[in-house]
Design an enzyme around this catalytic site. Sequence first.
Site, mmCIF file in Angstrom:
data_model
loop_
_atom_site.group_PDB
_atom_site.id
_atom_site.type_symbol
_atom_site.label_atom_id
_atom_site.label_comp_id
_atom_site.label_asym_id
_atom_site.label_seq_id
_atom_site.Cartn_x
_atom_site.Cartn_y
_atom_site.Cartn_z
ATOM 1 N N TYR A 1 -6.475 6.752 3.652
ATOM 2 C CA TYR A 1 -6.659 5.688 2.665
ATOM 3 C C TYR A 1 -5.929 4.417 3.091
ATOM 4 O O TYR A 1 -6.507 3.326 3.140
ATOM 5 C CB TYR A 1 -6.184 6.088 1.263
ATOM 6 N N ASP B 1 -9.924 5.707 -2.481
ATOM 7 C CA ASP B 1 -8.720 6.126 -3.196
ATOM 8 C C ASP B 1 -9.142 6.824 -4.490
ATOM 9 O O ASP B 1 -10.329 7.017 -4.744
ATOM 10 C CB ASP B 1 -7.814 4.930 -3.499
ATOM 11 N N GLU C 1 0.824 -1.212 0.000
ATOM 12 C CA GLU C 1 0.000 0.000 0.000
ATOM 13 C C GLU C 1 0.857 1.261 0.000
ATOM 14 O O GLU C 1 0.534 2.244 -0.674
ATOM 15 C CB GLU C 1 -0.951 0.010 1.193
#
Length: 321
Positions: free
Chosen positions: A131, A149, A48
Site C-alpha cells: 500500500y 487501502d 503514509e
Amino acid sequence: MAQFGADDLRPDQLAALHRRITGWFAETARDLPWRERHCSPWGVLVSEIMLQQTPVVRVLPVWREWLERWPTPAALAGEPAGEAVRSWGRLGYPRRALRLHSAAAAIVRDHGGSVPGNYTELLALPGVGSYTAAAVAAFAFGRRETVVDTNIRRVHARLVSGVALPSPSLNAAEMRLAAELLPDDVGTSVHWNAAVMELGALVCTARAPKCADCPVRDSCAWLAAGEPPPSYVPKGQAWHGTDRQVRGAVMAVLRLADAPVPAEMFQREPADLGFAADGIGVPLSALHRLNSAPEQLERAMAGLLGDGLAELHQGGYRLPA
DNA sequence: GAACCGTGGGG
DNA sequence: TCCCCAAGGTT
C-alpha cells in the site's frame, strides 16, 4: 462466490464513476498538509507511515513536529533511533518509528538522500509495504499506481461488488478489480486514488455510511441490493491482559524518562513505587500502569529488547541510543 | 494465512 | 461502559 466485477461496467459507466468521484473530491477534500503542492516526497512518506492504522486527526500535530525537526531523511538518520521513537508520542505501533528511522538511513545510503520514486525501490524500504509504496509513488511522484487501502477496498466492495465489507484479507481478485477501475490517464489516476480513499474515509465509512452524501449512490451495487449485511463478523483484537497492553505501558514510561529506568522499577508493587521515580522524570501515574504479572512483564520487556524498541544500559531500560 | 503489533475517539 | 476500528507491515 459470485460477485460483480469491473466487467459488469460499461466504459461510459466507468467514466461516469471517475467523473463523479473525482469531482466530489475536488469540492470536498480535506486540506491536509501532505496533500499540498510544496510538500516533499519525504513529507508524504512520513505521513503514509504515520497514517498506518492511525486516524488523521491524531497524526496531524505529530507530522508537523516531525517535518519541522527533520525536514529531510538525512536529518532523521543523523539522530538516534530512540529520538524517533520518543517523538512518535502516542501514535501507537512504535515499531513504525523505528522502521521510518531505518528507512531514512537506507534512503541516505542507497538513494543519495532523496526518497525513491518508483514502486519497487519504495517497497524495499523498511516499513513500506504494497500500500505505502503505491501511495508514495502516486501521491508524491504522480505515478499511475493501483493504490489499495482499507477505504478503497470498502468502497469497491460496496459500489461494485455489492457487499457490505471487503474480504477479511486483501486478495488477488480485489487487486484485479482495483486495477481495472483505475483510470488510464496518469493525472486522473492520481486523483482517483485519493478521491476513492477520501470517499471511504468520509462517506462510505465502515459503520453508519452516509449514503445520502454519496456522489455515486445511484450506482451503488450494495444499495441496489438492499444493503445486505456482512457475510462474516470481523473479529476484534484482544487488548486487556495482553502483552501489547504491557508493552504500551512500558514504552510510555521509557518515552518520558530522561535517564535509564532501573529494572527493579518495573517490578515494584504500585504502592511501593515512590522510591525511585525521582531523577528519571517519570510520573507515578505512568508507573502504576505497569502493574502486571511479573512473568508477563518479563515477556514484554524481552519483546521490546528483541524489537530494538528498548535497550539495557547501566542496569536500566531506555530507548535505543 | 494467522497472529502479532498501540492508541484513543466515537457510536 | 464497552466495542469497533483507523491511509498496514512483518513474521
